[in-house]
Design an enzyme around this catalytic site. Structure first.
Site, short mmCIF file in Angstrom:
data_model
loop_
_atom_site.label_atom_id
_atom_site.label_comp_id
_atom_site.label_asym_id
_atom_site.label_seq_id
_atom_site.Cartn_x
_atom_site.Cartn_y
_atom_site.Cartn_z
N ASP A 14 0.84 -1.19 0.00
CA ASP A 14 0.00 0.00 0.00
C ASP A 14 0.88 1.25 0.00
O ASP A 14 2.07 1.19 0.30
CB ASP A 14 -0.97 0.01 1.18
N ASP A 20 1.32 5.04 1.36
CA ASP A 20 0.90 6.04 2.35
C ASP A 20 1.50 7.39 2.01
O ASP A 20 2.62 7.49 1.51
CB ASP A 20 1.37 5.62 3.75
N ASP A 56 9.01 4.50 13.56
CA ASP A 56 9.69 3.44 14.31
C ASP A 56 11.12 3.18 13.83
O ASP A 56 12.08 3.45 14.56
CB ASP A 56 8.83 2.15 14.37
#
Ligand code: ATP
Ligand code: MG
Length: 459
Positions: free
Chosen positions: A70, A72, A148
């Site tokens: 996907d 983003d 992260d």
């Protein structure tokens, strides 16, 4: 500074961002590899005067020559401003407010830059060091450092097609290293699911986990028990149904995360000296990976039946050792394992039943009476249970004859099967195969129901 909850995030946990811009001719990302819908969103935002970047896993995957699953987008437009730009847009999320721009089946997620600090607005909430709400908007630099891993904090800018790197992610992608941004222990305390993400991304990408990023995991693993059970279920599917289940399993085991996610299975594997249960589990995961690679469907119920089979075998063996009759012991063991497992990981309601059926049907593969054979063949869970039986061959060849019988039973026409079963019964040979070829005789399992075979072997 107002802070919701008890422990503020230590500012020293995050590094100072330093921009390195990698121009188009020094990286391989081409617009033709980006989803046209994502490009539409990026251009639209830019035309409206906002910053617009492809971000996260998509940039990382494109740099690696992989197809992102996907795309983003990150922007300095607020969710409300994004909504005003796109008719096909809806705002979602409380903990993390986002805009979804919907194009048929494809959703482009558009997130506003976030800061890893508390501005006192109540947008960010931390409880016992954990982030429970993260809606303080910030700059791209702030957005980069609150992500992260360095490899996940790269931005592809639509204005000049450069890649912007604030944390050294570009080099880490080249070196295939997963490195947490900032102080690892603090970042894991803030969100323990990052420990699972480390294992999952290392498994998926074939990256090594940087030693400083890996070091705190075994000690902090128990924090995972406090993560939202529904979120853990989602992570489990990403760990095990995305084509790298074997590597995920090995990572979870190595870092002591399996003990927290599936304590009963971890314990059963340790006490199974022959290693049969582990062999079976790994074989099942290998099959799962092969199915994903071949674009064949995989089911969460089957996956959990597999992952919890060691726990089920152990529970069954214990109940039988207490003298409980076989069928009751099977049902009780299935219930006990399910009930205990749904504490750390929330299995949605539709999965436990088929999972338990797969287990309970394992003991119905031995009888050969005609009626029973046809009833089992017609059972809605027959195929899954049979596939499970095949996987169990990896642990023990004592069901080789069962596998052979049922494989054959599915292939021959019903009347032929009925006739052969009738003949076998008449000859006093209930186990004889429908075909006339000679087969190895099945070894008898001691009347304990096929389901407990390996479990008892290892106790
Ligand atoms: P995948 O390829 O599995 O989708 P991903 O890196 O894209 O991997 P997502 O869960 O889609 O993972 O998250 C998108 C991005 O959001 C990540 O790349 C990362 O920058 C950021 N992110 C996701 N989860 C966290 C987290 N727990 N803490 C900080 N940043 C996160
Ligand atoms: Mg993603």
């Amino acid at each position: 500074m107002v802070c919701h909850g008890s422990t503020p995030i230590e500012p020293q946990a995050l590094p100072q961002p330093v921009l390195r811009s990698i121009p188009r001719d020094q990286h391989p990302i081409s617009r033709k590899d980006i989803s046209p819908n994502a490009l539409r969103v990026l251009y639209r935002l830019r035309e409206a005067g906002f910053g617009a970047f492809l971000v996260g896993g998509a940039v990382r995957d494109l740099l690696l020559g992989r197809h992102p699953k996907d795309f983003d987008v990150a922007t300095d437009a607020t969710p409300e401003q994004v909504r005003q730009l796109f008719r096909n847009c809806r705002l979602i999320g409380r903990r993390f407010r986002l805009a979804h721009v919907v194009f048929g089946r494809e959703i482009i997620e558009v997130a506003t830059f976030r800061a890893n600090s508390d501005d006192g607005s109540g947008g960010r909430e931390v409880e016992d060091g954990r982030l429970v709400r993260d809606n303080v908007y910030g700059t791209i630099e702030e957005d980069a450092v609150r992500r992260d891993f360095t490899a996940n904090a790269l931005y592809y800018a639509i204005e000049d097609f450069s890649v912007r790197d604030y944390v050294g992610g570009f080099e880490d992608v080249q070196a295939r290293v997963l490195r947490l941004i900032g102080d690892p222990a603090t970042r894991y305390r803030e969100d323990p699911v990052r420990m699972l993400r480390a294992v999952r991304l290392a498994a998926k990408l074939g990256f090594t986990i940087d030693p400083a990023t890996a070091a705190p995991i075994p000690e902090l693993a128990p924090l995972l028990a406090e993560a939202a059970p529904a979120r853990l279920f989602e992570e489990m599917l990403k760990l095990f149904l995305a084509g790298h289940a074997v590597a995920s399993f090995e990572g979870l085991e190595r870092f002591g995360l399996l003990d927290v996610l599936m304590p009963d299975t971890a314990r059963a594997l340790r006490s199974n000296r022959s290693g049969a249960l582990r062999r079976m589990l790994v074989e099942g995961l290998r099959n799962t990976d092969a199915r994903v690679a071949a674009d064949e469907p995989v089911s969460p119920a089957f996956l959990f039946a597999l992952l919890l089979w060691p726990a089920y075998c152990r529970a069954l063996a214990e109940l039988q050792a207490q003298g409980m009759p076989s069928e009751e012991a099977q049902r009780r063991a299935a219930d006990r394992v399910t009930l205990r497992q749904v504490q750390p990981i929330a299995l949605p309601k539709r999965f436990p039943l088929p999972m338990q059926e797969i287990w309970l049907l394992q003991s119905r593969f031995s009888p050969r009476q005609r009626k029973r054979v046809f009833r089992l063949l017609a059972h809605p869970r027959f195929r899954a249970a049979y596939d499970f039986l095949v996987v169990r061959l990896a642990a023990s060849d004592s069901h080789a004859a069962d596998v052979e019988f049922w494989r054959h039973a599915q292939q021959v026409p019903g009347d032929e099967l009925a006739a052969s079963l009738g003949a076998a019964a008449a000859a006093g040979e209930p186990e004889m195969l429908p075909s006339r070829r000679r087969r190895r005789r099945r070894r008898r399992g001691g009347g304990n129901g096929g389901g407990a075979g390996e479990g008892q072997a290892g106790e």
